[in-house]
Enzyme design. Sequence first.
Site, PDB file in Angstrom:
ATOM      1  N   ASP A  81       7.003  10.340   0.069  1.00 34.14           N
ATOM      2  CA  ASP A  81       5.509  10.018   0.122  1.00 34.14           C
ATOM      3  C   ASP A  81       4.989  10.287   1.708  1.00 34.14           C
ATOM      4  O   ASP A  81       5.720  10.253   2.758  1.00 34.14           O
ATOM      5  CB  ASP A  81       5.541   8.500  -0.093  1.00 34.14           C
ATOM      6  N   HIS A 134      -2.579  14.734   3.959  1.00 35.18           N
ATOM      7  CA  HIS A 134      -1.938  13.081   3.604  1.00 35.18           C
ATOM      8  C   HIS A 134      -0.692  13.209   2.766  1.00 35.18           C
ATOM      9  O   HIS A 134      -0.231  12.100   2.755  1.00 35.18           O
ATOM     10  CB  HIS A 134      -3.218  12.602   2.655  1.00 35.18           C
TER      11      HIS A 134
HETATM   12  P1  ADQ Z   1      -1.413   7.788  -2.971  1.00 40.46           P
HETATM   13  O1  ADQ Z   1      -0.216   8.770  -3.328  1.00 40.46           O
HETATM   14  O2  ADQ Z   1      -2.533   7.332  -3.777  1.00 40.46           O
HETATM   15  O3  ADQ Z   1      -2.048   8.449  -1.497  1.00 40.46           O
HETATM   16  P2  ADQ Z   1      -0.659   5.179  -1.303  1.00 40.46           P
HETATM   17  O4  ADQ Z   1      -0.698   5.827  -0.015  1.00 40.46           O
HETATM   18  O5  ADQ Z   1       0.238   4.306  -1.763  1.00 40.46           O
HETATM   19  O6  ADQ Z   1      -0.542   6.539  -2.277  1.00 40.46           O
HETATM   20  O7  ADQ Z   1      -2.369   4.631  -1.721  1.00 40.46           O
HETATM   21  C1  ADQ Z   1      -2.240   4.131  -2.946  1.00 40.46           C
HETATM   22  C2  ADQ Z   1      -3.775   3.410  -2.986  1.00 40.46           C
HETATM   23  O8  ADQ Z   1      -4.353   3.035  -4.166  1.00 40.46           O
HETATM   24  C3  ADQ Z   1      -3.458   1.860  -2.219  1.00 40.46           C
HETATM   25  O9  ADQ Z   1      -4.508   1.671  -1.461  1.00 40.46           O
HETATM   26  C4  ADQ Z   1      -3.179   0.942  -3.287  1.00 40.46           C
HETATM   27  O10 ADQ Z   1      -3.744  -0.164  -3.338  1.00 40.46           O
HETATM   28  C5  ADQ Z   1      -4.251   1.629  -4.623  1.00 40.46           C
HETATM   29  N1  ADQ Z   1      -3.645   1.293  -5.704  1.00 40.46           N
HETATM   30  C6  ADQ Z   1      -2.460   1.825  -6.206  1.00 40.46           C
HETATM   31  N2  ADQ Z   1      -2.223   1.344  -7.344  1.00 40.46           N
HETATM   32  C7  ADQ Z   1      -3.173   0.406  -7.684  1.00 40.46           C
HETATM   33  C8  ADQ Z   1      -3.715  -0.345  -8.865  1.00 40.46           C
HETATM   34  N3  ADQ Z   1      -2.907  -0.438  -9.883  1.00 40.46           N
HETATM   35  N4  ADQ Z   1      -4.880  -1.062  -8.728  1.00 40.46           N
HETATM   36  C9  ADQ Z   1      -5.651  -0.776  -7.696  1.00 40.46           C
HETATM   37  N5  ADQ Z   1      -5.364  -0.195  -6.581  1.00 40.46           N
HETATM   38  C10 ADQ Z   1      -4.094   0.521  -6.677  1.00 40.46           C
HETATM   39  C11 ADQ Z   1      -2.053   9.414  -0.797  1.00 40.46           C
HETATM   40  C12 ADQ Z   1      -0.442  10.182  -0.180  1.00 40.46           C
HETATM   41  C13 ADQ Z   1       0.108   8.860   0.534  1.00 40.46           C
HETATM   42  C14 ADQ Z   1      -0.674   8.555   1.922  1.00 40.46           C
HETATM   43  C15 ADQ Z   1      -2.452   8.331   1.047  1.00 40.46           C
HETATM   44  C16 ADQ Z   1      -3.004   7.887   2.080  1.00 40.46           C
HETATM   45  O11 ADQ Z   1       0.375  10.257  -1.609  1.00 40.46           O
HETATM   46  O12 ADQ Z   1       1.528   9.137   0.969  1.00 40.46           O
HETATM   47  O13 ADQ Z   1      -0.286   7.058   2.396  1.00 40.46           O
HETATM   48  O14 ADQ Z   1      -2.556   9.321   0.505  1.00 40.46           O
HETATM   49  O15 ADQ Z   1      -3.021   9.119   3.425  1.00 40.46           O
END
Ligand code: ADQ
Length: 469
Positions: free
Chosen positions: A366, A158
């Site tokens: 990312d 990921h």
């Molecule tokens: P993350 O590094 O966690 O994921 P991201 O892909 O942006 O990053 O996903 C974050 C998730 O958490 C989103 O669905 C978001 O809505 C939720 N989230 C974040 N802050 C929040 C808050 N305050 N309240 C509720 N929900 C919140 C890792 C990798 C990424 C990759 C994903 C999936 O680092 O690059 O896209 O896995 O593969």
Amino acid sequence: MSRLIVISNRVSAPKAQSAAGAQGGLSVALSAALKEYRGIWFGWSGEKTEEFTGHMDLHREGGVTTATIDLEEQDIDEYYNGYANRTLWPLFHYRIDLAEYDRSFGSGYERVNERFAETVAPLIEPDDLVWVHDYHLIPLGQQLRDRGLKNRIGFFLHIPWPPSRLLVSLPYHERLVRTLLAYDVIGFQTEEWLESFCHYVERELGGRVDKDGMIHVGDRSVYAAAYPIGVDYKEFGEAVESATAREAFERLRKSAAGRRTIIGVDRLDYSKGLEERFLGYRRFLEKHGESRDHLFLLQIAPPSRGEVATYEVIREHLDELSGRINGEFASVDWVPIRYVNQSYGRAELAGFYRAAEIALITPLRDGMNLVAKEYVAAQDPDDPGVLILSRFAGAALQLKDALLVNPYSKDEISDAIMKAIRMPKAERIRRWTSMIESVRTEDVVAWRHAFVSALENARPPVRSEPEHA
Ligand code: ADQ
């Protein structure tokens, strides 16, 4: 149809969710992917136990069966807080300056991977497809093979795959990467990370990469490809339409009192570029005194990985920086940054996204970034907001009509904010229409289908016992 066995560090089970705090992108995506499958999701509960016993807690909810184990404190320290989050996470996000190498981390990582393999192997039937997730579990496929599993096993990363010249700074890097050859399919988020992996295979392992994606090293052949993850478009569309989302929308719009909202939503992590984002926004405030108090930045950043010291440091920096910027620029009826360390439900978040005229999503690196896609999915088609996105997020390769910026450049961030403010509605609609097409068609369902079919087609299943002896 074969069953699907999903294995990841954390499982989105009721017990695990409460312990995990902010739910990361991985668990959001996998809950969606597993809904339709008959199968099991196996992983750590997020809980601690005195002594590891291999006891599994089984739950069945909403068509998904989860099996979780508890880990010993030493396991959590060495495997999770140690090798996964202090060694691999920074290194794979190009931060060799933050990567720590400790021999106990490496042995803890191997031990926990063995424990995962030992516990999950008896659950796996000969026809099952096995799908292992992320950097915590790179050697798991090899561990399962060592226990005689002949199933088709796939691995999806990921996060980014680092350039070879950085990866070789990891002690025993070759040993770690070679364990990946035990899989049948290896998936990456983007072509860029896939290219870096292929480069490593050719340069460090003396392997051969064919045009069709087959990788050959010695007598092993593995298929590797890019499968960009997406949001659950249907589920997110429903969330946006919900009463909770509408209330959240109204609440934010009301409190904005006619000012525009720039939104950022990230786990509190140094890879997300929050410090650089605040500084870029500060540059905007300095340069554009006239439009300064016509907008504000709402940064939602729930803390994660609090037991790792680097995360405490970044948290302190951000507390200080947001306080300093607010002290410097605020007036009696306006603060430039609303900095919120809290998690919100999906529907509430959807309402906030829709209420925000601009999203500022600027990770330094990312794998993909689901927040950018969620923001696009939440917009009003007749009056969509503007997405400012880091060119170093995997999502930038699909969301080409975002305003792409270098997250290290304060001026680029500041200029992009100005451009977003001034962007005519027709241009906003044009850009959004092209982005929503990718978010809609390349969603989490398409991602899962693409990966699982590649795994199904990797080779015919091998049965452990011949049907006609
Ligand atoms: P993350 O590094 O966690 O994921 P991201 O892909 O942006 O990053 O996903 C974050 C998730 O958490 C989103 O669905 C978001 O809505 C939720 N989230 C974040 N802050 C929040 C808050 N305050 N309240 C509720 N929900 C919140 C890792 C990798 C990424 C990759 C994903 C999936 O680092 O690059 O896209 O896995 O593969």
